[in-house]
Design a protein around this motif. Sequence first.
Motif, PDB file in Angstrom:
ATOM      1  N   ALA A  44      -0.791  -5.030   2.858  1.00  0.00           N
ATOM      2  CA  ALA A  44      -0.564  -6.276   2.138  1.00  0.00           C
ATOM      3  C   ALA A  44       0.158  -7.278   3.029  1.00  0.00           C
ATOM      4  O   ALA A  44       0.965  -6.906   3.889  1.00  0.00           O
ATOM      5  CB  ALA A  44       0.251  -6.001   0.876  1.00  0.00           C
ATOM      6  N   THR A  45      -0.128  -8.537   2.810  1.00  0.00           N
ATOM      7  CA  THR A  45       0.529  -9.603   3.575  1.00  0.00           C
ATOM      8  C   THR A  45       1.415 -10.481   2.696  1.00  0.00           C
ATOM      9  O   THR A  45       2.133 -11.337   3.207  1.00  0.00           O
ATOM     10  CB  THR A  45      -0.512 -10.484   4.270  1.00  0.00           C
ATOM     11  OG1 THR A  45      -1.426 -11.002   3.284  1.00  0.00           O
ATOM     12  CG2 THR A  45      -1.303  -9.677   5.301  1.00  0.00           C
ATOM     13  N   LEU A  46       1.346 -10.289   1.371  1.00  0.00           N
ATOM     14  CA  LEU A  46       2.155 -11.069   0.445  1.00  0.00           C
ATOM     15  C   LEU A  46       3.038 -10.138  -0.374  1.00  0.00           C
ATOM     16  O   LEU A  46       2.605  -9.064  -0.785  1.00  0.00           O
ATOM     17  CB  LEU A  46       1.272 -11.900  -0.493  1.00  0.00           C
ATOM     18  CG  LEU A  46       0.437 -13.009   0.144  1.00  0.00           C
ATOM     19  CD1 LEU A  46      -0.449 -13.655  -0.905  1.00  0.00           C
ATOM     20  CD2 LEU A  46       1.320 -14.054   0.804  1.00  0.00           C
ATOM     21  N   TYR A 104       1.391   6.337  -1.449  1.00  0.00           N
ATOM     22  CA  TYR A 104       1.863   5.552  -0.308  1.00  0.00           C
ATOM     23  C   TYR A 104       0.847   4.466   0.058  1.00  0.00           C
ATOM     24  O   TYR A 104       1.212   3.326   0.359  1.00  0.00           O
ATOM     25  CB  TYR A 104       2.098   6.456   0.904  1.00  0.00           C
ATOM     26  CG  TYR A 104       3.409   7.211   0.889  1.00  0.00           C
ATOM     27  CD1 TYR A 104       4.613   6.573   0.588  1.00  0.00           C
ATOM     28  CD2 TYR A 104       3.452   8.572   1.204  1.00  0.00           C
ATOM     29  CE1 TYR A 104       5.812   7.270   0.583  1.00  0.00           C
ATOM     30  CE2 TYR A 104       4.651   9.282   1.205  1.00  0.00           C
ATOM     31  CZ  TYR A 104       5.826   8.617   0.891  1.00  0.00           C
ATOM     32  OH  TYR A 104       7.015   9.304   0.888  1.00  0.00           O
ATOM     33  N   GLU A 105      -0.429   4.835   0.018  1.00  0.00           N
ATOM     34  CA  GLU A 105      -1.453   3.858   0.405  1.00  0.00           C
ATOM     35  C   GLU A 105      -1.553   2.733  -0.621  1.00  0.00           C
ATOM     36  O   GLU A 105      -1.772   1.578  -0.262  1.00  0.00           O
ATOM     37  CB  GLU A 105      -2.813   4.537   0.563  1.00  0.00           C
ATOM     38  CG  GLU A 105      -3.877   3.591   1.106  1.00  0.00           C
ATOM     39  CD  GLU A 105      -5.163   4.294   1.482  1.00  0.00           C
ATOM     40  OE1 GLU A 105      -6.103   3.606   1.902  1.00  0.00           O
ATOM     41  OE2 GLU A 105      -5.232   5.536   1.357  1.00  0.00           O
ATOM     42  N   ARG A 106      -1.396   3.047  -1.915  1.00  0.00           N
ATOM     43  CA  ARG A 106      -1.414   1.993  -2.939  1.00  0.00           C
ATOM     44  C   ARG A 106      -0.284   0.998  -2.695  1.00  0.00           C
ATOM     45  O   ARG A 106      -0.479  -0.221  -2.783  1.00  0.00           O
ATOM     46  CB  ARG A 106      -1.285   2.606  -4.329  1.00  0.00           C
ATOM     47  CG  ARG A 106      -2.532   3.348  -4.800  1.00  0.00           C
ATOM     48  CD  ARG A 106      -2.398   3.765  -6.258  1.00  0.00           C
ATOM     49  NE  ARG A 106      -3.570   4.513  -6.697  1.00  0.00           N
ATOM     50  CZ  ARG A 106      -3.623   5.825  -6.832  1.00  0.00           C
ATOM     51  NH1 ARG A 106      -2.552   6.552  -6.552  1.00  0.00           N
ATOM     52  NH2 ARG A 106      -4.718   6.427  -7.243  1.00  0.00           N
ATOM     53  N   ALA A 107       0.907   1.520  -2.413  1.00  0.00           N
ATOM     54  CA  ALA A 107       2.033   0.632  -2.128  1.00  0.00           C
ATOM     55  C   ALA A 107       1.780  -0.185  -0.869  1.00  0.00           C
ATOM     56  O   ALA A 107       2.064  -1.384  -0.815  1.00  0.00           O
ATOM     57  CB  ALA A 107       3.312   1.454  -1.989  1.00  0.00           C
ATOM     58  N   TRP A 108       1.228   0.457   0.150  1.00  0.00           N
ATOM     59  CA  TRP A 108       0.960  -0.161   1.451  1.00  0.00           C
ATOM     60  C   TRP A 108      -0.056  -1.295   1.328  1.00  0.00           C
ATOM     61  O   TRP A 108       0.079  -2.339   1.974  1.00  0.00           O
ATOM     62  CB  TRP A 108       0.444   0.943   2.372  1.00  0.00           C
ATOM     63  CG  TRP A 108       0.041   0.573   3.747  1.00  0.00           C
ATOM     64  CD1 TRP A 108       0.845   0.379   4.822  1.00  0.00           C
ATOM     65  CD2 TRP A 108      -1.307   0.416   4.226  1.00  0.00           C
ATOM     66  NE1 TRP A 108       0.086   0.108   5.941  1.00  0.00           N
ATOM     67  CE2 TRP A 108      -1.240   0.126   5.601  1.00  0.00           C
ATOM     68  CE3 TRP A 108      -2.560   0.499   3.621  1.00  0.00           C
ATOM     69  CZ2 TRP A 108      -2.372  -0.090   6.378  1.00  0.00           C
ATOM     70  CZ3 TRP A 108      -3.692   0.285   4.389  1.00  0.00           C
ATOM     71  CH2 TRP A 108      -3.590  -0.008   5.753  1.00  0.00           C
ATOM     72  N   ARG A 109      -1.052  -1.114   0.465  1.00  0.00           N
ATOM     73  CA  ARG A 109      -2.093  -2.124   0.288  1.00  0.00           C
ATOM     74  C   ARG A 109      -1.641  -3.298  -0.578  1.00  0.00           C
ATOM     75  O   ARG A 109      -2.155  -4.406  -0.433  1.00  0.00           O
ATOM     76  CB  ARG A 109      -3.326  -1.503  -0.399  1.00  0.00           C
ATOM     77  CG  ARG A 109      -4.236  -0.668   0.477  1.00  0.00           C
ATOM     78  CD  ARG A 109      -5.264   0.013  -0.402  1.00  0.00           C
ATOM     79  NE  ARG A 109      -6.328   0.658   0.343  1.00  0.00           N
ATOM     80  CZ  ARG A 109      -7.530   0.130   0.567  1.00  0.00           C
ATOM     81  NH1 ARG A 109      -7.794  -1.071   0.094  1.00  0.00           N
ATOM     82  NH2 ARG A 109      -8.452   0.771   1.251  1.00  0.00           N
ATOM     83  N   ALA A 163       3.657  -6.518   0.375  1.00  0.00           N
ATOM     84  CA  ALA A 163       4.134  -6.586   1.757  1.00  0.00           C
ATOM     85  C   ALA A 163       5.552  -6.038   1.896  1.00  0.00           C
ATOM     86  O   ALA A 163       5.919  -5.534   2.955  1.00  0.00           O
ATOM     87  CB  ALA A 163       4.087  -8.035   2.251  1.00  0.00           C
ATOM     88  N   ALA A 164       6.363  -6.119   0.833  1.00  0.00           N
ATOM     89  CA  ALA A 164       7.736  -5.602   0.908  1.00  0.00           C
ATOM     90  C   ALA A 164       7.762  -4.092   1.085  1.00  0.00           C
ATOM     91  O   ALA A 164       8.771  -3.536   1.524  1.00  0.00           O
ATOM     92  CB  ALA A 164       8.506  -5.990  -0.356  1.00  0.00           C
ATOM     93  N   TYR A 165       6.661  -3.421   0.746  1.00  0.00           N
ATOM     94  CA  TYR A 165       6.605  -1.962   0.813  1.00  0.00           C
ATOM     95  C   TYR A 165       5.792  -1.451   2.003  1.00  0.00           C
ATOM     96  O   TYR A 165       5.649  -0.239   2.161  1.00  0.00           O
ATOM     97  CB  TYR A 165       5.999  -1.397  -0.476  1.00  0.00           C
ATOM     98  CG  TYR A 165       6.908  -1.507  -1.676  1.00  0.00           C
ATOM     99  CD1 TYR A 165       7.668  -0.429  -2.097  1.00  0.00           C
ATOM    100  CD2 TYR A 165       7.012  -2.700  -2.386  1.00  0.00           C
ATOM    101  CE1 TYR A 165       8.508  -0.527  -3.197  1.00  0.00           C
ATOM    102  CE2 TYR A 165       7.849  -2.817  -3.481  1.00  0.00           C
ATOM    103  CZ  TYR A 165       8.593  -1.721  -3.878  1.00  0.00           C
ATOM    104  OH  TYR A 165       9.428  -1.824  -4.955  1.00  0.00           O
ATOM    105  N   VAL A 166       5.275  -2.340   2.807  1.00  0.00           N
ATOM    106  CA  VAL A 166       4.385  -1.909   3.890  1.00  0.00           C
ATOM    107  C   VAL A 166       5.103  -0.962   4.849  1.00  0.00           C
ATOM    108  O   VAL A 166       4.581   0.099   5.208  1.00  0.00           O
ATOM    109  CB  VAL A 166       3.809  -3.125   4.637  1.00  0.00           C
ATOM    110  CG1 VAL A 166       3.168  -2.690   5.953  1.00  0.00           C
ATOM    111  CG2 VAL A 166       2.769  -3.824   3.776  1.00  0.00           C
ATOM    112  N   ALA A 167       6.309  -1.332   5.296  1.00  0.00           N
ATOM    113  CA  ALA A 167       7.005  -0.506   6.287  1.00  0.00           C
ATOM    114  C   ALA A 167       7.354   0.885   5.754  1.00  0.00           C
ATOM    115  O   ALA A 167       6.966   1.897   6.360  1.00  0.00           O
ATOM    116  CB  ALA A 167       8.251  -1.231   6.793  1.00  0.00           C
ATOM    117  N   PRO A 168       8.076   1.011   4.620  1.00  0.00           N
ATOM    118  CA  PRO A 168       8.380   2.370   4.146  1.00  0.00           C
ATOM    119  C   PRO A 168       7.134   3.161   3.776  1.00  0.00           C
ATOM    120  O   PRO A 168       7.091   4.381   3.983  1.00  0.00           O
ATOM    121  CB  PRO A 168       9.278   2.136   2.928  1.00  0.00           C
ATOM    122  CG  PRO A 168       9.040   0.721   2.520  1.00  0.00           C
ATOM    123  CD  PRO A 168       8.714  -0.010   3.770  1.00  0.00           C
ATOM    124  N   ALA A 169       6.116   2.479   3.246  1.00  0.00           N
ATOM    125  CA  ALA A 169       4.875   3.191   2.913  1.00  0.00           C
ATOM    126  C   ALA A 169       4.151   3.634   4.179  1.00  0.00           C
ATOM    127  O   ALA A 169       3.555   4.722   4.222  1.00  0.00           O
ATOM    128  CB  ALA A 169       3.974   2.302   2.066  1.00  0.00           C
TER     129      ALA A 169
END
Length: 764
Positions: A449-451, A609-614, A617-623
């Motif tokens: 995610a980017t937003l 993890y992938e759902r959060a990652w996609r 954007a606030a969760y991309v790093a920990p995911a």
Amino acid sequence: MTACQEPGCTGRYEDGWCNVCGAPEPRQAPIEATPVRPGPGGAAGTTSPAVGDSRASGSSGSSVGADPAQGSVQVVATPAPGQTQQAVSAARVRRRRAGAAGRRSRLGLGLTDVPDVPVTDPTEKLMVDPRVPEDRRVCPVCGADVGRAAGQAEGRQQGFCPQCRAPYSFTPKLDPGELVAGQYENVGALAHGGMGWIYLGRDKNVSDRFVVLKGLLNTGDEDALDAAVAEQQFLAQVKHPLIVEIYNTVQHDEDAYTVMEHVGGRSLKQLLQDRMAEAGRYTPFPVDQALAYVIEALPAFTHLHELGLLYCDFKPDNLIHEGDGIKLIDLGGVRRQDDLDSPIYGTVGYQAPEVAEVGPSVASDIYTIGRTLCVLTFEFRGYQSEYVHSLPPLSQVPAFSEHDAFYRVVARCCAPDPNDRFLSVEELRSQLVGVLRQVVAASGPGRPATLSAHSPAFDPPVTTGETLSWWELPELQRDDTDPMLDWVSGRSTNDPQATYEALAGAPEETPEVFLARARAGIRMGQRGWVEEAVRGLLAEDPWDWRGSWVRGLWALSQAEGEHVRERAQEAGGHFAAVRDALPGEIAPRMALALATELAGYDQAAELDYERAWRTDAAYVAPAAFGLHRVRLARGDVDGAIAALDSVPASSRAHPRARWLRAELLRRRGGLADLRESMHSVTRLTLDPRQRAQFNAVIYEQALDQVTEHGPQPDWRVGEVPLTRDALQRALEREYRVLADYTPDPQERAGLIDRANAVRPWSWT
């Protein structure tokens, strides 16, 4: 910050996006409006064949007008010399289509596209032979079937009930061309609804604008008459841009008619029928489009509920899509929330099961919204029979099995117990927006995610490391309406024991007090404190999902040693309950992923993890770090590296991700891997000893490769050619740097010896 322009939204634009509904801020330049007189074909602020809509841009001879009463801007195009009016109209249509093709639909909050529905000539919708189908003809008094065919004879449109002898009539009262109340000319019948014939009319006093005349279907039905009068009263006070507007109430030949705004476009039911006709089979809306429609309509429900009204009969028939907007129509079933006597109107298959016993409520309105989402997204066979008060199995519904968040939000809307549904339409809207984000993310390309999404329940995560612990999960947002919030904040310290003792003297025990005690108990490892706080919290509200969140954190905090799997499974159960209560939130997904990872269910953890990652954007790093861990555990090094690559350069976790990436490549040990590993740390800020140590290990491995497979002088690791001589010199240099930064004399001497041994002229 400027106010959001989305209908019914109370937010303001912040950093280009609404801080409530998430809609993008319009960027087009404002139109300079100059008042003009209405032309002969229409009035300012109305749409007619001679008036362009507010999205058109004037060509030669165009003028711009604003109706102060309507607050709208219009462009009226006039022909240039040598140009016909038809040419002007055709050019306007081309511009409108080109504009629509080059912009994102207003529906969908900028997350997805919903095709516009063009405005059509309303006379094309007139019924050729207005009749009520025989299977819908019932006695207004006893409910018996009437007007049915007998043998070869056609059923009668009017007559007397054979059971109770009450008169009935299903024929339209108005003839085409008939003038109603001296002002409204009947053009023809549009449809027949549950309570009356609906006619298309023209307002002869206001520029021949199209209106809708709504009368009674069965004049012998006293309940229907009462409902019609009540509808007129409700509509008179309801003013909202997403709700059809009432213009007038008139009498004609001893019958009452409600004069309403004409809404063009197509109902969602008609759009479903159009899709089926085009495909030759039932073709539901994509889940993201269905969510976009319903999300857009929910502020209308909020407005009604704030007025103390209930809609009662929401279904695809009653939501119209016109242009790039929607409108809620047919308020015939609306009633006051405190009304215990009026007849209840609804539709089988949409109406909540408890309505027959206790009457409608906000919860029953939410039930109809959930059922509407079902009908829009899959062929809901049996929704008025076998599944009249239940949902079909997930395995039979692709929309559910492909998007579990969508299933969970629908399941909560349609929960049999009204207490298990969402408390308000605003709470539902917040979760639907989150579900829409997840659906769009899952349907798009596999990238992070980017937003970032605003959450009303959780603060964003702040962890920057490759591991994740219970205290690094997103924290609950503080409730600003809690009267003890400031008092609790003033007694929170870094010492959990002191904090708990201070909280024990709270003058009033509120949810924020209980949550603060629970946090202190988790930090101190005191299960008794935690359970006591949770019991107090749930005493206030047994359905408060925060109790499950706190219990999940407690179980996760105890997931150590030989109890890791057991406690992680316990935590997963609590976090799953929060996920079901808040299907649009990412924080419960993240917590559940961590719990399932610790419990050994790597595949389930990877999915969350992938759902959060996609999605956010606030969760991309920990995911991404979570994906790295679970993929590495099953030996998928490439997948683990790809996850680390997704950590954005703007993240504080980016340096750690690059370091872990370099370590993975180094361990794999191929020449290409070593080159890429060295490149990964080139721009990282490392202390001299750490960098020298890393470089030395890389050069040692590269030297082993060259010794075994021969030199490759055209390749380089960093700046060093892959030859034995060059690698020996580089390795010697790194050993000497390490010796300079090593305080232990014996260790330093060993490094000097290794540097001397690896010198090219000492190599044998």
